[in-house]
Write a protein that holds these residues in place. Structure first.
Motif, PDB file in Angstrom:
ATOM      1  N   PRO A 256      28.089 -37.394  35.818  1.00  0.00           N
ATOM      2  CA  PRO A 256      27.434 -36.085  35.802  1.00  0.00           C
ATOM      3  C   PRO A 256      27.217 -35.498  37.189  1.00  0.00           C
ATOM      4  O   PRO A 256      26.904 -34.321  37.316  1.00  0.00           O
ATOM      5  N   ALA A 257      27.360 -36.305  38.234  1.00  0.00           N
ATOM      6  CA  ALA A 257      27.113 -35.789  39.585  1.00  0.00           C
ATOM      7  C   ALA A 257      28.171 -34.776  39.999  1.00  0.00           C
ATOM      8  O   ALA A 257      27.958 -33.975  40.903  1.00  0.00           O
ATOM      9  N   ARG A 258      29.316 -34.805  39.353  1.00  0.00           N
ATOM     10  CA  ARG A 258      30.389 -33.882  39.701  1.00  0.00           C
ATOM     11  C   ARG A 258      30.286 -32.603  38.871  1.00  0.00           C
ATOM     12  O   ARG A 258      29.701 -32.580  37.803  1.00  0.00           O
ATOM     13  N   SER A 259      30.900 -31.548  39.383  1.00  0.00           N
ATOM     14  CA  SER A 259      30.937 -30.310  38.619  1.00  0.00           C
ATOM     15  C   SER A 259      31.924 -30.461  37.464  1.00  0.00           C
ATOM     16  O   SER A 259      32.785 -31.346  37.466  1.00  0.00           O
ATOM     17  N   GLU A 260      31.813 -29.557  36.484  1.00  0.00           N
ATOM     18  CA  GLU A 260      32.707 -29.643  35.337  1.00  0.00           C
ATOM     19  C   GLU A 260      34.156 -29.467  35.758  1.00  0.00           C
ATOM     20  O   GLU A 260      35.050 -30.171  35.259  1.00  0.00           O
ATOM     21  N   ALA A 261      34.409 -28.546  36.696  1.00  0.00           N
ATOM     22  CA  ALA A 261      35.782 -28.308  37.136  1.00  0.00           C
ATOM     23  C   ALA A 261      36.362 -29.546  37.807  1.00  0.00           C
ATOM     24  O   ALA A 261      37.529 -29.905  37.592  1.00  0.00           O
ATOM     25  N   GLU A 262      35.548 -30.235  38.620  1.00  0.00           N
ATOM     26  CA  GLU A 262      36.019 -31.458  39.270  1.00  0.00           C
ATOM     27  C   GLU A 262      36.303 -32.546  38.252  1.00  0.00           C
ATOM     28  O   GLU A 262      37.309 -33.255  38.344  1.00  0.00           O
TER      29      GLU A 262
END
Length: 820
Positions: A256-262
């Protein structure tokens, strides 16, 4: 008891066996030929030498040459990995032949690989008595103790040896193996990493380091290390490492630490890598068959991370058709895919099969139980759903975790407790759900999911402002969280905050377009943006009422445009009412058009109408408004010039009226509400009518598919004139309580089909005519589909007096709402 991993077993078999000495026979039958056989065996071609040695009867002679041939036989069989042959030679010739330390070591190693650790220890001990400094025997002894689970003895021996011989690679390998067997995988990796720094070209250390990195989830750097040493791993091990590396990147895509696009980008790259590997390995069949199946199974996780649920289900079905799937993780993944595809009947067996393969303490078990719970809820099997989460909640609230001095909170148990509370909400026990969620939130006020769940419960109780405030608190914890923004969007939609809903729907769709809650929010917002058709009316089936006449009917249709600048809608409609009276028939036609404003707290509607009822055409005006003070109170009213609630009989006699109505509504929840209304009509014949009405609803009984409500109705009126051609009592009072049973016949997501039963008995009091009993019975059905269609049909039969004469009426009422 821990067993040696294949990687470590193969590593140490190769490491130790390759270092064993080989004698050259003193008196070969044919010296040159025998030397060639031994040379071939040293280079890995064992068959020729073993074929010759197996023809010898090692027990028939006692010469040194024959004894050396027995030694050669034992050692070459050990090199070839023929553990059973080595053990057989030991059992046949150990009593009548002198066994050297290296022969004993080979036999001990064979016994170790066959898990006969006690006998292997005995042989290692005998060998070390004769050769106490032999590093291979020392290593084998420690490894055997580790394999046998005697870690308390093996660990200090391995550490002592490393302290005594820090400049040799083998003690590092042995200590790392013991650490791995003890579950200290990171310590093993650290030991090997230090060894690799000292001996960067040692192939045994590099191989062991690759295996250790693969074990702790560092498959990608392990793959890079293997690539820098071509040929170090065999094809099977290299394929496994490739798959572990791709699987590691898939796990990163779910953080979850990453953005959805990443996250989607990582998942897309993993899918591309899987496709490349599968295409490459398809050209190498059949030796790559197992790797290809594992790649296809692992690929399901990448598809799930990318939220391509239909592809997950299709690939799972294809894999299951090829061979049975035993992995509980894959079964749970398939169940989740079917849930997302709204196929809970297919999801249930997947979760059930996963649970049969999971222990009570497995963390994966709670995830499978939660999946089964939601699948059962969506099939309306609430009894089993309650049982599933009740079983999950019996587990300990705290878990003992290795490396932690005290038990730690069991985060999954909070998930099951939340599911238990939400089960009440889904089963229509909304009051109990709110109470339990509030209690749970007091214990975990920093949990955003609990705030979001409580807000959902508030919306179910028809308290959108409560939900808005709750979500504002949750916003302080993680303001960009997708479930939070979705909940805010749904709440804003109920509050008629159209611009806010538009922003939240667009943002969540951009960030997470495959999420079902996000799709749901956007679907409801799309419905709001549609045009709307409303049709309502009634038909008298057996009437002779002085109010509505005989053979009466009415129908009204109005169409609303899509929203204009969010808040406004134009509308146009027409209608007709008809009735038969003693003095003649009347047909009343109207056409109307106007504007509607829907904004937060305020609803307005104004219209102009053209009315025809046999007296030419007259223009009518109407203005209605309602204002929400909070989640409980609403005030409103309506003013009409040429009111459409003017009795048909009055219109038949050329009498029209203007009306004014004011109301106050109190909404406790979806289970209780009251409405008080006062109004007046000024008739053109000079009559002034005043009306007071109190209606209410109180929930008496609730189950998932059945509810029982008490309906209250108290209406009083007074007219300034009673000698009129239409029904106009000087004063009257109608008391009409009733019971209503609502029963859901079918429900699947947005499609709901229900039936309604009504029965009531009351009293009607009319000045100058006394008091008489009244009765009502009714039956109806209602269908809602796909958020855009709703229609209802109700048949009622009533009995009541008019001017002291009892009349019976049977009528059918209908309504339809369609958005397009």
């Amino acid at each position: 008891m821990n067993l040696p991993s294949p990687h470590w077993a193969a590593l140490f078999a190769a490491t130790i066996a390759s270092a064993l000495p080989m004698s050259i026979p003193a008196a070969p039958v044919t010296q040159q030929h025998y030397e060639q056989l031994i040379h071939q065996a040293r280079t890995g071609e064992h068959d020729a030498a073993l074929g010759y040695l197996r023809t010898l009867d090692h027990g028939a002679h006692r010469s040194d040459g024959q004894a050396n041939r027995l030694r050669d036989h034992v050692l070459i069989a050990s090199w070839a990995g023929l553990d059973d042959e080595v053990i057989d030679l030991y059992q046949r010739y150990a009593q009548d032949q002198h066994w050297t330390p290296d022969m004993l070591g080979a036999a001990a190693r064979a016994l170790r690989f066959r898990h006969n650790w006690s006998q292997a220890e005995i042989l290692y001990a005998r060998a070390m008595q004769a050769a106490p400094q032999d590093p291979q025997l020392r290593a084998g002894h420690i490894l055997t103790q580790a394999d046998a689970g005697k870690l308390a003895q093996a660990m200090p021996l391995a550490r002592t040896w490393l302290a005594q011989s820090p400049d040799a690679p083998l003690p590092h390998l042995v200590l790392a193996y013991v650490q791995s067997q003890a579950g200290q995988d990171y310590d093993a990796w650290h030991t090997l990493d230090l060894a690799h720094a000292r001996w960067p070209d040692d192939r045994q250390i590099i191989t062991a380091l690759i295996n250790a990195m693969q074990t702790i989830g560092l498959a990608a750097p392990a793959l890079a290390l293997a690539a820098s040493h071509p040929g170090l791993l065999d094809a099977t091990a290299h394929r496994d490492l490739e798959l572990d590396a791709v699987a590691g990147s898939v796990r990163l895509s779910s953080l979850p630490a990453r953005s959805e696009a990443e996250r989607f980008d990582i998942a897309d790259r993993a899918l591309q890598r899987y496709d490349t590997l599968l295409a490459d390995w398809a050209r190498q069949l059949p030796e790559t068959q197992d790797a290809m199946r594992r790649a296809r199974l692992d690929r399901l996780d990448a598809l799930a991370s990318r939220q391509q649920w239909r592809a997950v289900a299709q690939e799972y079905e294809a894999l299951a058709a090829d061979a049975a799937i035993d992995s509980p993780y894959v079964l749970r993944l398939a169940g989740s895919a079917y849930l997302e595809l709204r196929q809970p009947e297919h999801a249930i067996p997947c979760f059930e099969q996963a649970l049969t393969r999971l222990t009570q303490d497995d963390e994966e078990r709670m995830l499978a139980e939660l999946g089964l719970f939601y699948a059962l809820v969506e099939t309306e099997d609430f009894e089993r759903a309650y049982a599933v989460v009740a079983e999950a909640n019996r587990r300990d609230a705290r878990l003992s975790i290795a490396g932690q001095p005290e038990p730690q909170p069991n985060a999954r148990r909070l998930d099951t407790q939340l599911a238990t509370d939400m089960a009440d909400l889904y089963a229509n026990a909304t009051d109990r759900a709110v109470e339990k969620l509030e209690a749970l939130l007091r214990r975990a006020p920093g949990n955003q999911h609990l705030h979001i769940a409580l807000a959902e419960s508030h919306r179910a109780r028809m308290w959108p402002r409560h939900a808005e405030r709750r979500l504002k608190i949750a916003e302080a914890l993680a303001p960009r969280d997708i479930p939070l923004m979705t909940g805010q969007g749904l709440t804003a939609l109920e509050l008629r905050e159209w611009r806010q809903t538009d922003m939240l729907a667009a943002e969540t769709l951009r960030r997470d377009p495959e999420s079902w809650p996000v799709k749901r929010l956007n679907r409801l917002f799309d419905v709001y943006r549609k045009a709307e058709l409303r049709i309502s009316g009634h038909r008298g089936l057996s009437n002779d009422s002085p109010v509505s006449g005989n053979g009466d009917y009415s129908v009204d249709a109005v169409i609303y445009t899509p929203p204009i600048d969010y808040d406004w809608r134009a509308f146009a409609g027409l209608g007709r009412a008809y009735g038969q009276f003693e003095e003649g028939n009347i047909g009343y036609n109207w056409q109307r058009a106007g504007l509607e404003r829907r904004s937060r707290d305020l609803w307005l509607e104004g219209e102009i109408s053209r009315n025809s009822y046999g007296q030419g055409h007259r223009t009518g005006l109407r203005l209605a408004a309602a204002y929400d003070l909070d989640d409980h109170w609403q005030l409103g009213g309506e003013a009409a010039l040429l009111a459409r609630d003017t009795p048909l009989r009055a219109l038949r006699n050329g009498i029209r009226s203007n009306g004014l109505t004011l109301f106050a509504r109190w909404l406790g929840s979806e289970r209780q509400q009251w409405r008080m209304e006062v109004g007046t009509n000024r008739f053109s014949d000079g009559n002034q009518r005043y009306r007071w009405t109190l209606t209410g609803q109180t929930r008496l009984y609730t189950r998932p598919h059945v509810s029982l409500d008490a309906l209250w109705a108290l209406e009083a009126s007074r007219n300034s004139q009673s000698d009129t051609p239409y029904y106009s009592p000087r004063a009257d009072l109608d008391i009409a309580p009733a019971l209503q049973i609502s029963h859901i016949l079918y429900r699947r997501y947005e499609t709901v089909w229900e039936q309604v039963f009504q029965a009531g008995a009351g009293a009607y009091v009319q000045r100058d005519y006394g008091t008489a009993a009244t009765g009502l019975i009714g039956y109806g059905q209602r269908l809602r589909m796909h958020d855009v269609f709703e229609a209802g049909l109700m048949v009622t039969a009533t009995s009541r007096p008019y001017d002291g004469v009892r009349e019976r009426e049977t009528r059918i009422q209908f309504d339809l709402n369609y958005r397009f």
